[in-house]
Design a protein around this motif. Structure first.
Motif, PDB file in Angstrom:
ATOM      1  N   GLN A  23       0.826  -1.203   0.000  1.00 40.00           N
ATOM      2  CA  GLN A  23       0.000   0.000   0.000  1.00 40.00           C
ATOM      3  C   GLN A  23       0.867   1.263   0.000  1.00 40.00           C
ATOM      4  N   ALA A  26       2.561   1.763  -3.344  1.00 41.87           N
ATOM      5  CA  ALA A  26       1.630   2.357  -4.309  1.00 41.87           C
ATOM      6  C   ALA A  26       1.532   3.862  -4.094  1.00 41.87           C
ATOM      7  N   HIS A  39      -0.743   1.828  -9.528  1.00 41.22           N
ATOM      8  CA  HIS A  39      -1.887   0.947  -9.778  1.00 41.22           C
ATOM      9  C   HIS A  39      -1.447  -0.510  -9.852  1.00 41.22           C
ATOM     10  N   VAL A  42      -1.393  -2.615  -6.572  1.00 40.94           N
ATOM     11  CA  VAL A  42      -2.604  -3.085  -5.902  1.00 40.94           C
ATOM     12  C   VAL A  42      -3.639  -3.711  -6.829  1.00 40.94           C
ATOM     13  N   ASP A  43      -3.450  -3.605  -8.118  1.00 41.13           N
ATOM     14  CA  ASP A  43      -4.459  -4.044  -9.087  1.00 41.13           C
ATOM     15  C   ASP A  43      -4.828  -5.515  -8.939  1.00 41.13           C
ATOM     16  N   SER A  50      -5.706  -2.822   0.181  1.00 40.52           N
ATOM     17  CA  SER A  50      -5.346  -2.571  -1.218  1.00 40.52           C
ATOM     18  C   SER A  50      -6.527  -1.987  -1.984  1.00 40.52           C
ATOM     19  N   ALA A  51      -7.743  -2.432  -1.661  1.00 45.09           N
ATOM     20  CA  ALA A  51      -8.936  -1.868  -2.302  1.00 45.09           C
ATOM     21  C   ALA A  51      -9.047  -0.381  -1.994  1.00 45.09           C
ATOM     22  N   HIS A  54      -6.590   1.367  -4.172  1.00 43.69           N
ATOM     23  CA  HIS A  54      -7.125   1.252  -5.532  1.00 43.69           C
ATOM     24  C   HIS A  54      -8.204   2.310  -5.756  1.00 43.69           C
ATOM     25  N   HIS A  58      -8.152   5.455  -8.521  1.00 42.72           N
ATOM     26  CA  HIS A  58      -9.164   5.682  -9.556  1.00 42.72           C
ATOM     27  C   HIS A  58      -9.870   7.027  -9.364  1.00 42.72           C
ATOM     28  N   ASN A  66     -15.573   3.732 -11.021  1.00 43.96           N
ATOM     29  CA  ASN A  66     -14.641   2.683 -10.626  1.00 43.96           C
ATOM     30  C   ASN A  66     -14.115   2.952  -9.215  1.00 43.96           C
ATOM     31  N   TRP A  70     -14.394   0.532  -5.723  1.00 42.49           N
ATOM     32  CA  TRP A  70     -13.295   0.116  -4.847  1.00 42.49           C
ATOM     33  C   TRP A  70     -13.455   0.653  -3.429  1.00 42.49           C
TER      34      TRP A  70
END
Length: 95
Positions: A23, A26, A39, A42-43, A50-51, A54, A58, A66, A70
């Motif tokens: 995390q 990222a 991205h 964590v994608d 991670s969500a 993410h 976005h 999107n 998430w």
């Protein structure tokens, strides 16, 4: 790293510290202006932490639908704060 100031200082380096969580890696790449690298961290992950990252990415990208997906996966709602404030809050949360 002891605090957010130290995390920000690490942005002067060419690569993130090896001991950072996915995390924080990222968020590090995001702060360096490399959205794709951020991205990619964590994608492929499905955990709530991670969500959450993410979702932020976005939101920053401008893909609100999107992002909201998430945020929901992370069990949260999209914040009304600035992207800069959200980034700092996330660094503090995952540090």
């Amino acid at each position: 790293m002891k605090n957010i100031a130290e995390f920000k200082k690490s942005l002067e380096k060419d690569s993130p510290d090896g001991h950072l969580s996915v995390q924080l890696r990222a968020l590090w790449y995001d702060a360096k202006g490399d959205w794709n690298a951020a991205h990619n961290q964590v994608d492929h992950l499905s955990d709530t932490s991670s969500a959450r990252i993410h979702a932020y990415l976005h939101r920053k990208e401008g893909d609100i639908w999107n992002a909201d997906y998430w945020y929901a996966k992370a069990g949260e709602k999209r914040p009304h704060s600035s992207l800069e404030q959200e980034w700092e809050e996330l660094v503090q949360r995952f540090y």
